[in-house]
Design an enzyme around this catalytic site. Structure first.
Site, PDB file in Angstrom:
ATOM      1  N   SER A 145       0.791  -1.237   0.000  1.00 36.65           N
ATOM      2  CA  SER A 145       0.000   0.000   0.000  1.00 36.65           C
ATOM      3  C   SER A 145       0.817   1.278   0.000  1.00 36.65           C
ATOM      4  CB  SER A 145      -0.960   0.018   1.200  1.00 36.65           C
ATOM      5  OG  SER A 145      -0.248   0.113   2.417  1.00 36.65           O
ATOM      6  N   GLU A 351       3.145   6.440   3.668  1.00 39.28           N
ATOM      7  CA  GLU A 351       2.108   5.548   4.173  1.00 39.28           C
ATOM      8  C   GLU A 351       0.762   6.146   3.774  1.00 39.28           C
ATOM      9  OE1 GLU A 351      -0.603   3.394   5.653  1.00 39.28           O
ATOM     10  OE2 GLU A 351      -0.482   5.258   6.807  1.00 39.28           O
ATOM     11  N   HIS A 352      -0.105   5.330   3.207  1.00 41.58           N
ATOM     12  CA  HIS A 352      -1.225   5.818   2.423  1.00 41.58           C
ATOM     13  C   HIS A 352      -2.435   6.281   3.232  1.00 41.58           C
ATOM     14  CE1 HIS A 352      -2.975   6.540  -1.364  1.00 41.58           C
ATOM     15  NE2 HIS A 352      -2.418   5.546  -2.021  1.00 41.58           N
ATOM     16  N   ALA A 353      -2.569   5.869   4.479  1.00 39.65           N
ATOM     17  CA  ALA A 353      -3.820   6.104   5.197  1.00 39.65           C
ATOM     18  C   ALA A 353      -4.198   7.582   5.354  1.00 39.65           C
ATOM     19  CB  ALA A 353      -3.769   5.416   6.563  1.00 39.65           C
ATOM     20  N   ALA A 355      -3.578  10.290   3.558  1.00 40.60           N
ATOM     21  CA  ALA A 355      -3.817  11.111   2.372  1.00 40.60           C
ATOM     22  C   ALA A 355      -3.688  10.288   1.101  1.00 40.60           C
ATOM     23  CB  ALA A 355      -2.839  12.292   2.328  1.00 40.60           C
TER      24      ALA A 355
END
Length: 490
Positions: A145, A351-353, A355
């Site tokens: 991810s 880390e995608h969470a 934005a």
């Protein structure tokens, strides 16, 4: 096959960053504002005009994310199913939807519930999306991810060069865009949990962090980036501090604590609880989590030919190459990590969470542009605090967790083949580049040698848009011309 951050569809529906995603190369330059295109096209994520103005002056006036009418939702659901279902299955689904949409039926009740939620919140989808697509997702964030970004190659090849290279409102089509996600990128971090992770943002605290974390040779350091008078350190001051850090960590640590963040989230959640039982460890971890971002000063990567350089650089930014290279020189839970190799290779991993892709690409654009400008600020003659090394007490249990993480990371790295190919074409979902010599993805592709069962999750819920909290719009993503000066997302 994995997809790049920044490729979006018009509805986000828990689908996110699981196994099968396409990865795409995007260019850094910002193009003039243009209208939205149909969802079947990939469009440039940062095509907005930047206008000087205060964030809150327009933010409260943005519309909230609308709830689409029930009939429209059902029609789009059928449209999405048509390419992937048999005729009899599709017909059966239509019958179920007819029943679902009946007056006073289940569909109407659920629709009223959504509309009530939308009335009482700024964005009815955001919380659900983040939880389902990211925080509940238990495969490692590395590769699965967290995208890697490769910046234009810098002209240095030694340690001295490695450490010395150096928010206005956006509008699209005349309408202001939601800027919330820009304020979620810095000073934020993902926190592992046993069943579900969480995200914490320290920029909104009463005492926002004034330090970054620097990791060199698998060792973490705290670097204050503001002088006592509140002014940021100059490039010369940062060079002095980074030289101190490199001098204090000449050899690799035998216990790369950062490798733990590459683990399966359930395994990392358990190891995390064990790690922070120790007060020293907890203090060090908290310092990393609170930092504005992490700067990774990487060691060597495998020597490759010029033809394979882009692929090797993509691997370095995506996962570090494995435990024998730079995978332990990371804290993959950190929202933003800037990565600087010792050979001029530079980039980032995020880390995608917190934005989606567009705010990150815009930030990277700014970084690239900023490094090209000479600094005209005079360096103040003030003493600098020596960067503080973060210490960890490694118990036999933690040591075993580190070894397990190394083995898992090496397996993941070996199972991933990366081939970077540059193209000039615009990618469409329909057609997918008929020319056989071009990649069907129009950019970089990653293949898993032994792919797991399908776990596709598509990105796209809270985007940069003209809706509050950034959801509901479709950013633009086009492939730039084949230039040397470009940013790539993998």
């Amino acid at each position: 096959m994995r997809r790049v951050a920044g490729q979006q569809n018009s509805y986000g529906g828990p689908s996110g960053n699981g196994g099968n995603e396409r990865r795409q190369a995007v260019g850094a330059p910002i193009s003039p504002p243009r209208g939205f295109m149909k969802p079947c096209f990939l469009v440039k994520p940062v095509s907005a005009t930047r206008i000087t103005g205060r964030y809150l002056t327009h933010q409260k006036g943005l519309p909230t994310l609308p709830v689409p009418p029930l009939q429209q939702t059902c029609e789009r659901y059928l449209t999405a199913l048509e390419p992937i279902t048999e005729v009899d299955e599709l017909q059966h689904t239509k019958q179920l939807l007819d029943e679902f949409q009946k007056s006073r039926g289940l569909g109407e009740r659920l629709q009223r519930g959504l509309e009530k939620r939308a009335h009482n919140s700024e964005n009815w989808l955001s919380e659900w999306w983040v939880q389902v697509a990211y925080l509940d997702y238990r495969l490692p964030v590395v590769v699965h991810s967290s995208p890697g970004l490769v910046l234009p190659h810098m002209n240095f090849s030694d340690k001295k060069g490695q450490i010395s290279e150096t928010l206005p409102v956006e509008y699209l089509g005349g309408k202001p865009l939601c800027m919330n996600q820009y304020y979620e990128v810095l000073s934020s971090c993902r926190i592992p949990g046993l069943k579900r992770d969480s995200v914490v943002n320290h920029a909104k605290s009463s005492r926002p962090p004034k330090h970054i974390t620097v990791v060199h040779n698998f060792q973490f350091f705290v670097l204050d980036v503001y002088n006592s008078d509140g002014t940021p350190l100059t490039a010369d001051q940062l060079c002095v501090q980074l030289e101190r850090i490199c001098s204090a960590s000449p050899e690799r640590s035998s216990e790369p604590i950062g490798i733990l963040t590459t683990q399966h989230r359930d395994s990392w959640g358990k190891a995390y609880q064990n790690l922070i039982k120790d007060k020293t460890n907890k203090k060090s971890v908290t310092t990393i989590q609170r930092s504005i971002f992490t700067l990774c000063l990487d060691g060597a990567m495998p020597q490759v030919s010029d033809e394979l350089y882009r692929s090797c650089a993509a691997i370095q930014m995506l996962h570090g190459g494995g435990s024998q290279w730079n995978s332990g020189n990371r804290w993959f839970d950190k929202t933003l990590q800037f990565i600087v190799g010792d050979d001029g290779t530079c980039g980032a991993n995020y880390e995608h969470a917190p934005a989606e892709g567009p705010p990150i690409v815009a930030l990277i654009d700014h970084v690239v542009e900023y490094t090209r400008k000479p600094e005209i600020v005079r360096t103040p003659m003030v003493p600098l605090l020596v960067p503080k090394k973060l210490h960890f007490n490694i118990t036999p249990e933690i040591k075993k967790d580190i070894e397990d993480a190394k083995n898992s990371m090496n397996t993941l790295a070996q199972d991933l083949d990366m081939k970077v190919k540059k193209v000039k074409a615009l990618v469409t979902v329909q057609g997918l580049l008929e020319e056989s010599e071009k990649s069907v993805d129009g950019g970089e592709m990653a293949f898993c040698k032994d792919p797991p069962p399908y776990q596709g999750i598509q990105e796209a819920a809270h985007l940069l848009s003209d809706c509050e909290d950034g959801q509901g719009g479709l950013p633009r993503l086009t492939l730039d011309e084949d230039e040397e000066d470009e940013t790539e997302i993998v």
